[in-house]
Design a protein around this motif. Sequence first.
Motif, PDB file in Angstrom:
ATOM      1  N   ALA A  19       0.830  -1.202   0.000  1.00  0.00           N
ATOM      2  CA  ALA A  19       0.000   0.000   0.000  1.00  0.00           C
ATOM      3  C   ALA A  19       0.859   1.243   0.000  1.00  0.00           C
ATOM      4  O   ALA A  19       2.067   1.185   0.177  1.00  0.00           O
ATOM      5  CB  ALA A  19      -0.890  -0.012   1.231  1.00  0.00           C
ATOM      6  N   VAL A  20       0.185   2.318  -0.189  1.00  0.00           N
ATOM      7  CA  VAL A  20       0.815   3.619  -0.044  1.00  0.00           C
ATOM      8  C   VAL A  20       0.935   3.870   1.453  1.00  0.00           C
ATOM      9  O   VAL A  20      -0.016   3.673   2.194  1.00  0.00           O
ATOM     10  CB  VAL A  20      -0.078   4.684  -0.693  1.00  0.00           C
ATOM     11  N   PRO A 853      -8.103  -2.165  -1.528  1.00  0.00           N
ATOM     12  CA  PRO A 853      -7.896  -0.703  -1.553  1.00  0.00           C
ATOM     13  C   PRO A 853      -6.432  -0.317  -1.346  1.00  0.00           C
ATOM     14  O   PRO A 853      -6.017   0.755  -1.742  1.00  0.00           O
ATOM     15  CB  PRO A 853      -8.769  -0.199  -0.405  1.00  0.00           C
TER      16      PRO A 853
ATOM     17  N   LEU B  39     -21.055  10.751   1.744  1.00  0.00           N
ATOM     18  CA  LEU B  39     -20.443  10.201   0.530  1.00  0.00           C
ATOM     19  C   LEU B  39     -20.128  11.331  -0.438  1.00  0.00           C
ATOM     20  O   LEU B  39     -20.918  12.261  -0.593  1.00  0.00           O
ATOM     21  CB  LEU B  39     -21.403   9.212  -0.139  1.00  0.00           C
ATOM     22  N   PRO B  40     -18.976  11.275  -1.089  1.00  0.00           N
ATOM     23  CA  PRO B  40     -18.637  12.363  -2.003  1.00  0.00           C
ATOM     24  C   PRO B  40     -19.541  12.373  -3.242  1.00  0.00           C
ATOM     25  O   PRO B  40     -20.173  11.370  -3.578  1.00  0.00           O
ATOM     26  CB  PRO B  40     -17.183  12.077  -2.383  1.00  0.00           C
ATOM     27  N   ARG B  81     -15.586   6.431  -3.553  1.00  0.00           N
ATOM     28  CA  ARG B  81     -14.192   6.617  -3.160  1.00  0.00           C
ATOM     29  C   ARG B  81     -13.926   5.980  -1.800  1.00  0.00           C
ATOM     30  O   ARG B  81     -12.861   5.423  -1.560  1.00  0.00           O
ATOM     31  CB  ARG B  81     -13.892   8.113  -3.094  1.00  0.00           C
ATOM     32  N   ASP B  82     -14.904   6.050  -0.907  1.00  0.00           N
ATOM     33  CA  ASP B  82     -14.627   5.697   0.479  1.00  0.00           C
ATOM     34  C   ASP B  82     -15.135   4.325   0.913  1.00  0.00           C
ATOM     35  O   ASP B  82     -14.700   3.813   1.928  1.00  0.00           O
ATOM     36  CB  ASP B  82     -15.233   6.754   1.405  1.00  0.00           C
ATOM     37  N   ILE B  84     -16.785   0.235  -0.116  1.00  0.00           N
ATOM     38  CA  ILE B  84     -17.031  -0.834  -1.073  1.00  0.00           C
ATOM     39  C   ILE B  84     -18.494  -1.229  -0.908  1.00  0.00           C
ATOM     40  O   ILE B  84     -18.955  -1.469   0.210  1.00  0.00           O
ATOM     41  CB  ILE B  84     -16.106  -2.037  -0.797  1.00  0.00           C
ATOM     42  N   LYS B 140     -13.056   1.623   2.604  1.00  0.00           N
ATOM     43  CA  LYS B 140     -11.793   1.393   1.901  1.00  0.00           C
ATOM     44  C   LYS B 140     -10.647   1.900   2.762  1.00  0.00           C
ATOM     45  O   LYS B 140     -10.635   3.051   3.168  1.00  0.00           O
ATOM     46  CB  LYS B 140     -11.795   2.117   0.558  1.00  0.00           C
ATOM     47  N   GLU B 141      -9.712   1.019   3.041  1.00  0.00           N
ATOM     48  CA  GLU B 141      -8.520   1.401   3.806  1.00  0.00           C
ATOM     49  C   GLU B 141      -7.362   1.441   2.827  1.00  0.00           C
ATOM     50  O   GLU B 141      -6.896   0.410   2.375  1.00  0.00           O
ATOM     51  CB  GLU B 141      -8.230   0.369   4.906  1.00  0.00           C
ATOM     52  N   PHE B 142      -6.921   2.642   2.511  1.00  0.00           N
ATOM     53  CA  PHE B 142      -5.888   2.769   1.484  1.00  0.00           C
ATOM     54  C   PHE B 142      -4.483   2.667   2.039  1.00  0.00           C
ATOM     55  O   PHE B 142      -3.574   2.268   1.346  1.00  0.00           O
ATOM     56  CB  PHE B 142      -6.004   4.124   0.791  1.00  0.00           C
ATOM     57  N   TYR B 143      -4.319   3.083   3.276  1.00  0.00           N
ATOM     58  CA  TYR B 143      -2.957   3.335   3.737  1.00  0.00           C
ATOM     59  C   TYR B 143      -2.392   2.197   4.543  1.00  0.00           C
ATOM     60  O   TYR B 143      -3.096   1.478   5.218  1.00  0.00           O
ATOM     61  CB  TYR B 143      -2.904   4.625   4.556  1.00  0.00           C
ATOM     62  N   GLN B 144      -1.090   2.088   4.463  1.00  0.00           N
ATOM     63  CA  GLN B 144      -0.364   1.099   5.226  1.00  0.00           C
ATOM     64  C   GLN B 144       0.380   1.846   6.306  1.00  0.00           C
ATOM     65  O   GLN B 144       0.980   2.888   6.038  1.00  0.00           O
ATOM     66  CB  GLN B 144       0.607   0.397   4.280  1.00  0.00           C
ATOM     67  N   GLU B 145       0.316   1.335   7.521  1.00  0.00           N
ATOM     68  CA  GLU B 145       1.035   1.982   8.615  1.00  0.00           C
ATOM     69  C   GLU B 145       2.453   1.454   8.635  1.00  0.00           C
ATOM     70  O   GLU B 145       2.703   0.294   8.361  1.00  0.00           O
ATOM     71  CB  GLU B 145       0.340   1.677   9.943  1.00  0.00           C
ATOM     72  N   ARG B 146       3.358   2.326   8.972  1.00  0.00           N
ATOM     73  CA  ARG B 146       4.738   1.882   9.100  1.00  0.00           C
ATOM     74  C   ARG B 146       4.923   1.151  10.417  1.00  0.00           C
ATOM     75  O   ARG B 146       4.348   1.549  11.427  1.00  0.00           O
ATOM     76  CB  ARG B 146       5.665   3.092   9.081  1.00  0.00           C
ATOM     77  N   PHE B 149       8.417   1.718  16.271  1.00  0.00           N
ATOM     78  CA  PHE B 149       8.790   1.082  17.532  1.00  0.00           C
ATOM     79  C   PHE B 149       7.725   1.374  18.569  1.00  0.00           C
ATOM     80  O   PHE B 149       7.387   2.518  18.828  1.00  0.00           O
ATOM     81  CB  PHE B 149      10.160   1.590  17.993  1.00  0.00           C
TER      82      PHE B 149
END
Lengths: 942, 238
Positions: A19-20, A853, B39-40, B81-82, B84, B140-146, B149
């Motif tokens: 993912a981003v 997504p 909703l957009p 967009r947001d 499913i 929709k979950e677009f982002y990945q968390e880093r 620590f």
Amino acid sequence: MLLSFLLPVVALFIPLSLAVFADDAYHVDFHNALLGIPSSRTTFFHQPFQGSKASLIYTIGDKSVLGAVNPKDGAIVWRQPLAEPSNVTDAFLSVGQGQDTVVSGIRNSVAAWGAGDGKLVWRKSFEGAGPIKDLEVLELAESDTEKEKDSLVVFGGATPVVRRLNGKTGAVVWEHEDNSGDEPFQIAASSTGIFYITLHTSMLGGLKIRITSLDVLKGTKLDQYTLNSDSELPSAQSILFVGANSASPVLCWTDKHHKVLKVNIIGTRPVSSFNLDNANGEDIEKIIVHAPRQINSVPHFLVHYQTPLSHWAEVYHVDLKTSSVAKAYSLPKLVGNGAFSTSTSGVNVYFTRFTREELLVVSSVSHGVLGRFAIKDFTIPGLLDDPRPVHAISEVVLRSGAAHAVRCAVLFSSGDWVLLRNSEISWTRPESLSGITTAVWAELPDTQDLAYQLDIEGHQNVLTAYVHRVRRHIKDFEHLPTWIQNLPARITRNFLGDNEKRPSAELQRDSFGFRKLVIIATDNGRIAALDVGSSGRTVWSVEIVGQELGSRWAAPQLEADPQGFVTVRYGVRHLLLNTTTGVFLSESDPPPVEIKQAPGNSAAITYELIEGEVRGFFGGDATPIWKFLPAIGEHIINIVSRPVDDPVASIGKVLGDRSVLYKYLNPNIALVTAINQGARSTSVYILDTISGNVIFSNTHEGIDTSQDIAAAISENWFTYSYTIDTASHIPSSRGFALVVGELYESSLPNDRGPLSTGSNASSIEPLPAGDALKPHVLTQTYHIPERISHMAVTHTRQGITSRQLLATLPGSNSIVGIPKQVIDPRRPVGRDATAQESSEGLTKYLPYIDFDPKWYLNHKRELLGIENVITSPSLLESTSLVFAYGIDVFGTRVSPSFSFDILGKGFNKIQMVSTVAALAIGVLFVAPLVKRKQINAQWQIS
Amino acid sequence: MRLPIATAAAFLAFLSSSSAIQLSVLINPSALLPNPSVLPASTHASLHSSGPEIDVPLTRQNTFEFDNLTAGSYLLTVYSRDFIFEPLRVDVAGEPGKETVGVWQTFRGNEWDNKGEKRGEGRAGTGAPIVTEVRVVAPKEFYQERGGFNLLGFLKSPMILMALFSMAMIFGMPYLMENMDPETKAEFEEMQKASPLASANNPAAQLQNFDLASWMAGKTSGADKQQSSSSSRRKASN
């Protein structure tokens, strides 16, 4: 044994979703949300609801996208595409005073949209009706009782129809059919009635303006008269203005030579005539009439005259009692181009004049200047030429009789839309980028410089090369002082977690090669360079063809040479431009060009689609050496070939049992897609473009051939997608499908098929018997949730990184990066993957792939009308640069196998340093303990 | 602010003037989407059977209005967009003017005849549009968390817990032993001698007596013993 157990475990730890990162989003990517070049008739300021303090700019551009722009920062509030990008036509937009809806009309469909949120209020399509010719919201005193104001729509076609639509529901209140055979022109409503204006072609070839007065409540014809205008009016273009929704609508036209201005107050018969005095004797190029759109404002209007060298304006007043028009005052002639706009406040009308030097506000009553704002250093980023203003809209705030503040949005002929707030530029929207027809990647020349130097060294004898190298290094010392100077700042910046490198203003390559240019051609006749490394900034933009608004420049051929110039080919013309500056390089002084031969001499055979068949040509020969014709009833819709630069790291695929399946790597293969509309089928053929042999073909039945069939080919795999036709009865499932196939030399591992025996391979005679060599092809089909309109594949420097299929989804306005391992056609069907298979990363075949997504490259951004996606490698093997264009412009970078060769933002330098420090302290404490223990061990008897 | 279904339906009935088939697809508030009005404006729905899709944008009432449907078996897809949304199957069948409409859940990657729950039905000519509902499946979950620590997460991991436990044993046991009263201690030592675990060659015992300091100095405890024995020999020769 242990290894075979561990590998699947390791595979489990590699997440498939790439993912981003939340902190990368909006930093590594950029997006220009565009509307197309706004047209003057459909652009205005309007308050989204009654009593709203701020107003928004509403517009429909030349790409038929309706949108609201925040005048504060130029951001899009909402957008609605009204037509497919490939199929744009005239669109109309109107709004009623104090209304919370905007009404749009395109083709035969009228829609009302919430002005604040852009959601649909109602939509009416009139089947069989002609295209809409005009649309106005009816501003009548009687409709004040109802909150929603009705709309008047003129439909063209064989029998033009005027319809009044209910403002709340869109239902037809009345309709008026016009059987006169006249050309419908416009509708005008005033406080007194509705006037339907048509053009009647007279015997002499001129046009007569016929005005029909309609009953407001029933739509019946009340009166009709014709203005005697045929001697002056050769075409509808000469009609300058038909005022609508003003206290007294006026009709203005001029003759062919711009010698006389005729004005008629609609509803009355007399025509006032004004001779245009032109002291300089310059030809007037253009006359534009500006009048207020408000029904309660004073009936004053402004006429703007433009000659090649100067412009001026005259203000006219309409006397409603005597129905006469008189010139009130004129604004002085100024050199250059200008733009005028009107704005209202209560009954008062103000005119704003824009020139390069200043914004000037005058009242319509007298020529006294209410406000003068000198524009400080007016520049549009990146523009090399000096475009002229095309039209403007403005909003004036008055305080105690003087213009306190003014906002003016000016469109320039370059397609840049600029908002001036008093003396300063608030924002610039590069709307010409909505019409990109071609785009190519261009390396920054610096990158090439070192390569060039190394190349020199490689081709010299050892001694001179060494001397050259030492000299180069000594020259590099020049940069040392600045490097040392910047060092403390760099270190502190790194520790403060501010990893982001701010791209310098000058074009310099960065050490990772993320900074590249994309050279683009737009349909308004411009060539520009965008800096993908710094948010898609326009580096330079230059006009190549002077394009009239509304016409489109056909896509030229662009080629970026690594030596630092761009070749533009269109028609028979051939231009060279400097890559970094956009400066035109004349042909008499061409830079040193080395003709590069494509690898494998494959450039010797070319192929193209001619008369429905693919023909291959040898060199410059006119007669084809091979032809390919699809099956009867089919016609070719698309050809995609393997990219010229498509590096492959490994010629085989290592299987779980350590045997190798050899890839069929032919650089000269192309995928041809053909459809049969009658049989609702599609066929794909893979051709060897040297011999013209078909090496693979496949046919699918029950396909909706009217929908996109996207295809891509890379390395030894190809993929295409189609829409299943629900009307046919052949397939048992419905929706959208993605087919992926891989080509191997042989079905057996550790076997190279017929190629194993020979040291040379030939496309024309691969086997001694003259048979074609057919690769072993594996295919799998998946159901996907959405239609794919375009496919591209990521491209990295060495091809070691696994690939991603970049699929454009027009439905959700997105681009998804589908990892190649997810669509591997070797996924086991009907059973779970064995340990060996899972060690390859294969999972059980499932007929349906959901687009996670997390695969969306654009995350929360919405990419409208993407037509093409191009990719380029960066200097890092892990990363591929992506640039997408269509209506919107989007750029990002992707790491399909994670960024394994660069430290991410998640790398905490402070943590690393503190860990090292803690260890060092630990050692300091433990060292005496160890020492004591060692001494004790030596001396004590245990 | 949102309209109840009945009001919306009545309002839509007011909209319809012809007998052509109208389908109204509602987005009702749900646990995932408590307020569909967020909703957009770019949210839209499309019906596809054959040929061009029928595409409609979201209305102010959070519905999708399809007019003039002709006979066919359609796939309804909602794009947002947001969120499913589930796909639906819409069947319009019968003679013009007397069509019947059925709406079902459908499952991607399954046979088309494999219909799910019925979501709505109706017939043409009643003047009212056929109202059905489409449900949100997931946001929709677009982002990945880093993977940053996290001290608490670090301490929670079983490996670290095991290490902490053994640390406690190594350092805590001698202390406990010292504080025992002499009789119990003697008894305990007796027990330890008897147990096979107590022998010096037991790797577990070796591990327990692990000498961290000398290990860090590059010596194993075994070598240490040898060395100490050799040094004692040296002393003896002296």
